[in-house]
Motif scaffolding. Structure first.
Motif, PDB file in Angstrom:
ATOM      1  N   ARG A   4       0.819  -1.216   0.000  1.00  0.00           N
ATOM      2  CA  ARG A   4       0.000   0.000   0.000  1.00  0.00           C
ATOM      3  C   ARG A   4       0.850   1.263   0.000  1.00  0.00           C
ATOM      4  NH1 ARG A   4      -3.211  -2.567   4.259  1.00  0.00           N
ATOM      5  NH2 ARG A   4      -4.943  -3.694   3.315  1.00  0.00           N
ATOM      6  N   ASN A   5       2.108   1.143   0.337  1.00  0.00           N
ATOM      7  CA  ASN A   5       2.988   2.307   0.353  1.00  0.00           C
ATOM      8  C   ASN A   5       3.704   2.518  -0.975  1.00  0.00           C
ATOM      9  OD1 ASN A   5       2.897   3.613   2.983  1.00  0.00           O
ATOM     10  ND2 ASN A   5       3.538   1.635   3.778  1.00  0.00           N
ATOM     11  N   ILE A   6       3.291   1.788  -2.003  1.00  0.00           N
ATOM     12  CA  ILE A   6       3.859   1.952  -3.332  1.00  0.00           C
ATOM     13  C   ILE A   6       2.937   2.850  -4.153  1.00  0.00           C
ATOM     14  CG2 ILE A   6       4.499   0.766  -5.470  1.00  0.00           C
ATOM     15  CD1 ILE A   6       6.403   0.254  -3.176  1.00  0.00           C
ATOM     16  N   HIS A   7       3.472   3.976  -4.619  1.00  0.00           N
ATOM     17  CA  HIS A   7       2.674   4.947  -5.365  1.00  0.00           C
ATOM     18  C   HIS A   7       3.484   5.484  -6.544  1.00  0.00           C
ATOM     19  CE1 HIS A   7       0.158   4.989  -1.744  1.00  0.00           C
ATOM     20  NE2 HIS A   7       1.270   5.205  -1.059  1.00  0.00           N
ATOM     21  N   GLY A   8       2.829   5.643  -7.676  1.00  0.00           N
ATOM     22  CA  GLY A   8       3.510   6.207  -8.836  1.00  0.00           C
ATOM     23  C   GLY A   8       2.951   5.672 -10.137  1.00  0.00           C
ATOM     24  N   ILE A   9       3.638   5.966 -11.227  1.00  0.00           N
ATOM     25  CA  ILE A   9       3.212   5.532 -12.561  1.00  0.00           C
ATOM     26  C   ILE A   9       4.193   4.485 -13.070  1.00  0.00           C
ATOM     27  CG2 ILE A   9       2.699   6.233 -14.941  1.00  0.00           C
ATOM     28  CD1 ILE A   9       2.849   8.875 -12.261  1.00  0.00           C
ATOM     29  N   PHE A  10       3.650   3.343 -13.443  1.00  0.00           N
ATOM     30  CA  PHE A  10       4.454   2.245 -13.969  1.00  0.00           C
ATOM     31  C   PHE A  10       4.185   2.125 -15.468  1.00  0.00           C
ATOM     32  CE2 PHE A  10       4.521  -2.389 -14.978  1.00  0.00           C
ATOM     33  CZ  PHE A  10       5.899  -2.570 -14.896  1.00  0.00           C
ATOM     34  N   LEU A  11       5.246   2.138 -16.275  1.00  0.00           N
ATOM     35  CA  LEU A  11       5.094   2.088 -17.726  1.00  0.00           C
ATOM     36  C   LEU A  11       5.265   0.653 -18.217  1.00  0.00           C
ATOM     37  CD1 LEU A  11       7.069   5.293 -18.773  1.00  0.00           C
ATOM     38  CD2 LEU A  11       4.637   5.051 -18.209  1.00  0.00           C
ATOM     39  N   LEU A  12       4.159   0.062 -18.612  1.00  0.00           N
ATOM     40  CA  LEU A  12       4.165  -1.324 -19.093  1.00  0.00           C
ATOM     41  C   LEU A  12       4.220  -1.372 -20.615  1.00  0.00           C
ATOM     42  CD1 LEU A  12       3.741  -4.405 -18.539  1.00  0.00           C
ATOM     43  CD2 LEU A  12       1.289  -3.967 -18.826  1.00  0.00           C
ATOM     44  N   LYS A  16      13.532  -2.655  -5.641  1.00  0.00           N
ATOM     45  CA  LYS A  16      13.891  -2.787  -7.051  1.00  0.00           C
ATOM     46  C   LYS A  16      12.756  -2.298  -7.947  1.00  0.00           C
ATOM     47  CE  LYS A  16      17.988  -4.662  -6.656  1.00  0.00           C
ATOM     48  NZ  LYS A  16      19.220  -4.006  -7.177  1.00  0.00           N
ATOM     49  N   PHE A  17      11.519  -2.656  -7.585  1.00  0.00           N
ATOM     50  CA  PHE A  17      10.362  -2.258  -8.387  1.00  0.00           C
ATOM     51  C   PHE A  17      10.175  -0.743  -8.363  1.00  0.00           C
ATOM     52  CE2 PHE A  17       5.814  -1.168  -8.556  1.00  0.00           C
ATOM     53  CZ  PHE A  17       5.549  -1.562  -9.858  1.00  0.00           C
ATOM     54  N   SER A  18      10.418  -0.132  -7.214  1.00  0.00           N
ATOM     55  CA  SER A  18      10.218   1.314  -7.069  1.00  0.00           C
ATOM     56  C   SER A  18      11.088   2.127  -8.017  1.00  0.00           C
ATOM     57  CB  SER A  18      10.491   1.743  -5.620  1.00  0.00           C
ATOM     58  OG  SER A  18       9.545   1.172  -4.742  1.00  0.00           O
ATOM     59  N   LYS A  19      12.190   1.549  -8.455  1.00  0.00           N
ATOM     60  CA  LYS A  19      13.070   2.242  -9.391  1.00  0.00           C
ATOM     61  C   LYS A  19      12.408   2.461 -10.748  1.00  0.00           C
ATOM     62  CE  LYS A  19      17.416   0.670  -7.302  1.00  0.00           C
ATOM     63  NZ  LYS A  19      18.683  -0.089  -7.505  1.00  0.00           N
ATOM     64  N   PHE A  20      11.373   1.659 -11.028  1.00  0.00           N
ATOM     65  CA  PHE A  20      10.665   1.786 -12.295  1.00  0.00           C
ATOM     66  C   PHE A  20       9.460   2.717 -12.193  1.00  0.00           C
ATOM     67  CE2 PHE A  20      12.793  -2.337 -12.590  1.00  0.00           C
ATOM     68  CZ  PHE A  20      13.414  -2.219 -13.820  1.00  0.00           C
ATOM     69  N   LEU A  21       9.178   3.202 -10.992  1.00  0.00           N
ATOM     70  CA  LEU A  21       8.027   4.074 -10.791  1.00  0.00           C
ATOM     71  C   LEU A  21       8.373   5.537 -11.070  1.00  0.00           C
ATOM     72  CD1 LEU A  21       6.319   2.696  -7.558  1.00  0.00           C
ATOM     73  CD2 LEU A  21       5.519   2.490  -9.911  1.00  0.00           C
ATOM     74  N   ILE A  22       7.478   6.214 -11.766  1.00  0.00           N
ATOM     75  CA  ILE A  22       7.622   7.636 -12.055  1.00  0.00           C
ATOM     76  C   ILE A  22       6.780   8.404 -11.034  1.00  0.00           C
ATOM     77  CG2 ILE A  22       7.227   9.444 -13.780  1.00  0.00           C
ATOM     78  CD1 ILE A  22       7.536   7.240 -15.903  1.00  0.00           C
TER      79      ILE A  22
END
Length: 311
Positions: free
Chosen positions: A7-15, A235-241
């Motif tokens: 729930r603390n993951i927020h942002g835009i992920f480009l798939l 690691k995943f958060s690095k892909f979040l804008i």
């Protein structure tokens, strides 16, 4: 414990969506990989299509509407001389015609799509009628009348043309159906046409070059999740804008902690600014985006859409 961290993951992920699945199916796969995180995609791609599908995660979903209204860029390959039921290669062939036009006729036909045009969406589309997507009606042989709409084509370039195959680069407004453009082009050239390849490379200023695939995300989870969820999420958060990129075109205003406390509790505050009335970005003194506010002519700032920073 996992759900609280997710729930603390927020942002835009480009798939980079693969072909053969719907945008909603792709979204469900991403949500499953991320343990049912709150998420939503911003603009459907046909199952045939591949390419950029921005996915808003967590608090970013509050601002997804601004990306839905953004321009898009596509590369499309079409086959002339054949019309299909779905306007692409997934449908049944309904008519075969001879391809016979000259270079001038082709160039004039392409130019006719530039600017503001009226377009009729395909019967096979995700547009809903009484809560049900049109393609579900079409599959049952029920064709609901589709209203035409205005869309805008910013650029349309021919990349390749040989025999009955053409390739185009198209930048257009939201709500534009590339299948309809190809179908209408086929009608203008009096031979019919359908899409055989479609790839979206850009949404607003987000580019396909910054995206990752479902397989890459699965590999990331397999490699790091077994160590710890924190390792995987890092690691995943690095892909979040960052969320604020969705609304970066709105003017920003810095508020004090006291002012923001009033706003987050639903109260309006009088501010001193030369900004014009309208929607503005609310920023604190640590350069953290807090959400959007609505400024009136009397310089009174009211909450409009705020992020939950109590997480």
């Amino acid at each position: 414990m996992f759900s609280n961290k997710i729930r603390n993951i927020h942002g835009i992920f480009l798939l980079d969506k693969p072909t053969g699945i719907s945008s909603n199916k792709a979204l469900q796969i991403i949500k499953k990989i991320l343990l049912s995180v709150k998420a939503g995609h911003t603009g459907s791609l046909d199952p045939l299509a591949t390419g950029l599908l921005p996915i808003c995660i967590g608090e970013a979903t509050k601002f997804s509407r601004y990306l839905l209204q953004s321009s898009k860029k596509y590369r499309v390959i079409a086959k002339l001389g054949i019309q299909t039921s779905t306007l692409d290669s997934c449908g049944k062939i309904i008519k075969i015609s001879k391809v016979c036009f000259n270079e001038l006729e082709y160039e004039l036909a392409l130019k006719s799509f530039l600017g503001k045009i009226v377009q009729k969406p395909p019967f096979y589309s995700a547009i809903k009628y009484k809560g049900v997507p049109l393609y579900k009606y079409a599959r049952k042989g029920i064709f609901i009348p589709v209203k035409s709409r205005f869309v805008k084509i910013y650029s349309l370039k021919s990349l390749y043309k040989k025999d009955n195959i053409i390739e185009l680069d198209i930048t257009c407004s939201s709500g534009t159906y590339i299948r309809s453009i190809i179908s209408d082009l086929g009608k203008l050239l009096k031979c019919g046409a359908h899409v055989i390849f479609l790839r979206r490379s850009k949404v607003s200023f987000y580019s396909i070059s910054s995206s990752i695939t479902i397989d890459q995300l699965k590999f990331l989870k397999k490699k790091y999740f077994k160590k710890s969820i924190d390792c995987f999420l890092k690691k995943f958060s690095k892909f979040l804008i960052p969320i604020h990129s969705l609304v970066s075109y709105f003017p920003k205003f810095y508020v004090s902690k006291e002012e923001f406390n009033f706003i987050k509790n639903g109260q309006s505050v009088k501010i001193f600014t030369k900004l014009s009335p309208g929607i503005i970005r609310i920023i604190n003194n640590k350069e953290i985006f807090l959400g959007l506010g609505l400024l009136n002519k009397k310089n009174v700032l009211s909450p409009y859409r705020l992020l939950n920073y109590t997480l």
